[in-house]
Design an enzyme around this catalytic site. Sequence first.
Site: not given
Length: 339
Positions: A126-127, A153, A157
């Site tokens: 969800d980040e 990060y 993703k």
Amino acid sequence: MKLLITGGAGFIGSNFTFYMMEKRPEYELICLDKLTYAGNLATLTPVMGQSNFKFIWGDIADRTAVFELFEGERPDVVVNFAAESHVDRSIEDPGIFLQTNVMGTQVLLDACREYGVGRYHQVSTDEVYGDLPLDRPDLFFTEQTPLHTSSPYSASKASADLLCNAYQRTYNLPITISRCSNNYGPYQFPEKLIPLMIANALADKPLPVYGQGLNVRDWLYVEDHCAAIDLILEKGRVGQVYNIGGHNEMRNIDIVKLICKTLDKPESLITYVTDRKGHDMRYAIDPSFIHKELGWLPETTFEDGIQRTIRWYLDNQNWWEEIVSGEYQSYYERMYGNR
């Protein structure tokens, strides 16, 4: 059915392996893992002797090794858990995250194209959506929320997700993507909040909390996440993104205090440290789409899941004590020692 699980010696990948061994005993499971600091081969001890399980050491970014694996094993389905995943480490060294999370994903996608894999599933986070304001509890991440990353990060993703979408559109590769909220449960590497606090509290060490600990996360028990991925593989639509959330929003400080209470440790152990750069304030997933389309709902309440998790770390101290006595100590000191 032959299933390749990359990153299978890590936290979520190992739990998924155990889940599938029990739920789908007729499957043949192949685990590919580089065994970096967060990949622990000892985690897979319960399945190492099983006739339908094979472990292969390797890096998903190593094109030659990956293509040789696909040539020899011919997997039907690939589930990619392999990733560098700790935000602090991505701030310290972004390049490793791009190599594994982006280039590694591309190598896997190319191998899936070459060898006609029936489904490639990308395990995301969800980040990739960024964060939500604390004063808007009515807002949630949906599958239509624009990508708006905050850290190297999450950017890596999101890049991998976009690659997956592009390969589906351009090459008609059968992909699915899931974006989960914060996982917790057994076998989580003790750099993440819950196992770190448990390990430190048991040793009567300081409990480092970023800022004032007001950041909110949506917590999902890892076994519920595994069940959702299994369901996506079975019934999910090709090209679709599925948000997997627990509807368990908690402030970091409240989780730390709960762990102190459960372990009968004083809250005076809590130490507030300088906040992380670009720290996201709130994550909250709306999982109504996966519920409506596939019938999935989390089965584990946070109250039950956190107690099961604490009990596991109490009962398996040898597993995490071996970890925190090694390379992790030098990293821990770099991250928290001067804060």
